[in-house]
Write a protein that holds these residues in place. Structure first.
Motif, PDB file in Angstrom:
ATOM      1  N   GLN A  61       0.662  -1.302   0.180  1.00 35.12           N
ATOM      2  CA  GLN A  61       0.022   0.187  -0.029  1.00 35.12           C
ATOM      3  C   GLN A  61       0.874   1.172   0.137  1.00 35.12           C
ATOM      4  OE1 GLN A  61      -2.616  -0.353   3.131  1.00 35.12           O
ATOM      5  NE2 GLN A  61      -4.120  -1.086   2.259  1.00 35.12           N
ATOM      6  N   VAL A  62       1.700   1.242   0.887  1.00 34.88           N
ATOM      7  CA  VAL A  62       2.996   2.093   0.897  1.00 34.88           C
ATOM      8  C   VAL A  62       3.466   2.730  -0.282  1.00 34.88           C
ATOM      9  CG1 VAL A  62       5.048   3.320   1.948  1.00 34.88           C
ATOM     10  CG2 VAL A  62       3.197   2.416   3.790  1.00 34.88           C
ATOM     11  N   ALA A  63       3.433   1.268  -1.259  1.00 34.92           N
ATOM     12  CA  ALA A  63       4.154   1.756  -2.754  1.00 34.92           C
ATOM     13  C   ALA A  63       3.016   2.290  -3.547  1.00 34.92           C
ATOM     14  CB  ALA A  63       5.065   0.400  -2.476  1.00 34.92           C
ATOM     15  N   ARG A  64       1.801   1.522  -3.898  1.00 36.81           N
ATOM     16  CA  ARG A  64       0.818   1.990  -4.317  1.00 36.81           C
ATOM     17  C   ARG A  64       0.938   3.814  -4.067  1.00 36.81           C
ATOM     18  NH1 ARG A  64      -4.440  -0.663  -2.923  1.00 36.81           N
ATOM     19  NH2 ARG A  64      -4.108   0.695  -2.004  1.00 36.81           N
ATOM     20  N   ILE A  65       0.803   4.074  -2.731  1.00 29.83           N
ATOM     21  CA  ILE A  65       1.443   5.960  -3.098  1.00 29.83           C
ATOM     22  C   ILE A  65       1.899   6.190  -3.162  1.00 29.83           C
ATOM     23  CG2 ILE A  65       1.108   7.648  -0.499  1.00 29.83           C
ATOM     24  CD1 ILE A  65      -0.614   5.484   1.029  1.00 29.83           C
ATOM     25  N   THR A  66       3.161   5.379  -3.113  1.00 29.86           N
ATOM     26  CA  THR A  66       4.233   6.115  -3.366  1.00 29.86           C
ATOM     27  C   THR A  66       3.863   6.556  -4.951  1.00 29.86           C
ATOM     28  OG1 THR A  66       5.690   5.217  -1.923  1.00 29.86           O
ATOM     29  CG2 THR A  66       6.903   6.290  -3.671  1.00 29.86           C
ATOM     30  N   ARG A  67       3.990   5.582  -6.032  1.00 30.29           N
ATOM     31  CA  ARG A  67       3.646   5.704  -7.131  1.00 30.29           C
ATOM     32  C   ARG A  67       2.867   6.812  -7.900  1.00 30.29           C
ATOM     33  NH1 ARG A  67       3.727   0.204  -6.522  1.00 30.29           N
ATOM     34  NH2 ARG A  67       1.205   0.122  -6.860  1.00 30.29           N
ATOM     35  N   GLU A  68       1.369   6.857  -6.447  1.00 26.37           N
ATOM     36  CA  GLU A  68       0.760   7.772  -7.330  1.00 26.37           C
ATOM     37  C   GLU A  68       1.090   9.111  -6.913  1.00 26.37           C
ATOM     38  OE1 GLU A  68      -3.123   9.434  -7.936  1.00 26.37           O
ATOM     39  OE2 GLU A  68      -2.478   7.304  -8.419  1.00 26.37           O
ATOM     40  N   THR A  69       1.817   9.510  -5.531  1.00 17.88           N
ATOM     41  CA  THR A  69       2.322  10.639  -5.912  1.00 17.88           C
ATOM     42  C   THR A  69       3.496  10.830  -6.320  1.00 17.88           C
ATOM     43  OG1 THR A  69       3.967   9.890  -3.962  1.00 17.88           O
ATOM     44  CG2 THR A  69       1.561  10.634  -3.411  1.00 17.88           C
ATOM     45  N   ALA A  70       4.242   9.781  -7.127  1.00 24.02           N
ATOM     46  CA  ALA A  70       5.329  10.130  -8.532  1.00 24.02           C
ATOM     47  C   ALA A  70       4.299  11.012  -9.947  1.00 24.02           C
ATOM     48  CB  ALA A  70       5.656   8.680  -8.455  1.00 24.02           C
ATOM     49  N   LYS A  71       2.632  10.287 -10.023  1.00 28.58           N
ATOM     50  CA  LYS A  71       2.473  10.365 -10.984  1.00 28.58           C
ATOM     51  C   LYS A  71       1.690  12.266 -10.831  1.00 28.58           C
ATOM     52  CE  LYS A  71      -0.133   6.331 -11.744  1.00 28.58           C
ATOM     53  NZ  LYS A  71      -1.023   5.431 -11.944  1.00 28.58           N
ATOM     54  N   TRP A  72       1.700  12.301  -9.314  1.00 29.48           N
ATOM     55  CA  TRP A  72       1.756  14.444  -9.275  1.00 29.48           C
ATOM     56  C   TRP A  72       2.827  14.602  -9.705  1.00 29.48           C
ATOM     57  CZ3 TRP A  72      -0.216  13.534  -4.055  1.00 29.48           C
ATOM     58  CH2 TRP A  72      -1.682  12.856  -3.512  1.00 29.48           C
ATOM     59  N   ASP A  73       3.944  13.783  -9.423  1.00 26.53           N
ATOM     60  CA  ASP A  73       5.313  14.826  -9.891  1.00 26.53           C
ATOM     61  C   ASP A  73       5.270  15.231 -11.471  1.00 26.53           C
ATOM     62  OD1 ASP A  73       7.563  16.402  -8.585  1.00 26.53           O
ATOM     63  OD2 ASP A  73       8.227  14.965  -9.274  1.00 26.53           O
ATOM     64  N   LYS A  74       5.341  13.846 -11.823  1.00 30.19           N
ATOM     65  CA  LYS A  74       5.108  14.169 -12.973  1.00 30.19           C
ATOM     66  C   LYS A  74       4.117  14.947 -14.069  1.00 30.19           C
ATOM     67  CE  LYS A  74       5.561  10.837 -17.366  1.00 30.19           C
ATOM     68  NZ  LYS A  74       5.225   9.170 -18.005  1.00 30.19           N
ATOM     69  N   ALA A  75       3.349  15.149 -13.945  1.00 22.27           N
ATOM     70  CA  ALA A  75       2.942  16.020 -14.755  1.00 22.27           C
ATOM     71  C   ALA A  75       3.260  17.383 -14.005  1.00 22.27           C
ATOM     72  CB  ALA A  75       0.719  15.098 -13.712  1.00 22.27           C
ATOM     73  N   LEU A  76       3.539  17.558 -12.741  1.00 21.65           N
ATOM     74  CA  LEU A  76       3.495  18.489 -12.648  1.00 21.65           C
ATOM     75  C   LEU A  76       5.057  19.149 -13.513  1.00 21.65           C
ATOM     76  CD1 LEU A  76       3.851  20.902 -10.460  1.00 21.65           C
ATOM     77  CD2 LEU A  76       5.028  20.017  -8.883  1.00 21.65           C
ATOM     78  N   ARG A  77       5.450  18.213 -13.763  1.00 19.47           N
ATOM     79  CA  ARG A  77       6.856  18.855 -15.072  1.00 19.47           C
ATOM     80  C   ARG A  77       6.429  19.729 -15.500  1.00 19.47           C
ATOM     81  NH1 ARG A  77       9.414  13.451 -14.523  1.00 19.47           N
ATOM     82  NH2 ARG A  77       9.076  13.217 -12.547  1.00 19.47           N
ATOM     83  N   LYS A  78       5.367  19.132 -16.028  1.00 22.86           N
ATOM     84  CA  LYS A  78       4.780  19.419 -17.585  1.00 22.86           C
ATOM     85  C   LYS A  78       4.331  21.125 -17.310  1.00 22.86           C
ATOM     86  CE  LYS A  78       3.357  15.398 -18.768  1.00 22.86           C
ATOM     87  NZ  LYS A  78       1.431  14.120 -19.570  1.00 22.86           N
ATOM     88  N   VAL A  79       4.184  21.462 -16.208  1.00 24.24           N
ATOM     89  CA  VAL A  79       3.522  23.200 -16.043  1.00 24.24           C
ATOM     90  C   VAL A  79       4.320  23.275 -14.871  1.00 24.24           C
ATOM     91  CG1 VAL A  79       1.119  22.158 -17.111  1.00 24.24           C
ATOM     92  CG2 VAL A  79       1.838  22.159 -14.158  1.00 24.24           C
ATOM     93  N   ARG A  80       5.504  23.203 -15.044  1.00 18.97           N
ATOM     94  CA  ARG A  80       6.820  23.809 -13.887  1.00 18.97           C
ATOM     95  C   ARG A  80       6.866  25.281 -14.428  1.00 18.97           C
ATOM     96  NH1 ARG A  80       9.828  20.894  -9.388  1.00 18.97           N
ATOM     97  NH2 ARG A  80       7.937  19.410  -9.920  1.00 18.97           N
ATOM     98  N   MET A  81       6.687  25.079 -15.568  1.00 20.56           N
ATOM     99  CA  MET A  81       7.820  26.621 -15.452  1.00 20.56           C
ATOM    100  C   MET A  81       7.008  27.796 -15.600  1.00 20.56           C
ATOM    101  SD  MET A  81      10.893  25.930 -15.828  1.00 20.56           S
ATOM    102  CE  MET A  81      11.555  26.871 -16.523  1.00 20.56           C
TER     103      MET A  81
END
Length: 83
Positions: A61-81
């Motif tokens: 479950q911790v791994a699943r939560i970590t994967r979910e937040t990694a998706k958030w971070d990846k999406a954030l990189r698309k609009v970070r600038m």
């Protein structure tokens, strides 16, 4: 945090579609809101996730939560600038 991140993810998709369509204004507008929402969600969960990883290093479950937040971070990189 999850609902905030879900809103941010949807806005990233809309912003990305707008950019691909050549609508830079919509990209900037929606991207800025998406960026703020994703940053908020990540800030709200970072310490909690780190604690979970320390307490339960091999938990699925911790791994699943970590994967979910990694998706958030990846999406954030698309609009970070966007400012």
């Amino acid at each position: 945090a999850k609902s905030i991140a879900d809103e941010g993810m949807a806005l990233v998709a809309e912003a990305t579609a707008a950019r691909e369509a050549g609508d830079e204004e919509t990209y900037r507008t929606k991207g800025a809101v998406a960026k703020a929402k994703l940053e908020t969600a990540l800030e709200q969960t970072t310490d909690w996730i780190l604690q979970l990883q320390d307490d339960y290093p091999n938990d699925r479950q911790v791994a699943r939560i970590t994967r979910e937040t990694a998706k958030w971070d990846k999406a954030l990189r698309k609009v970070r600038m966007i400012r």
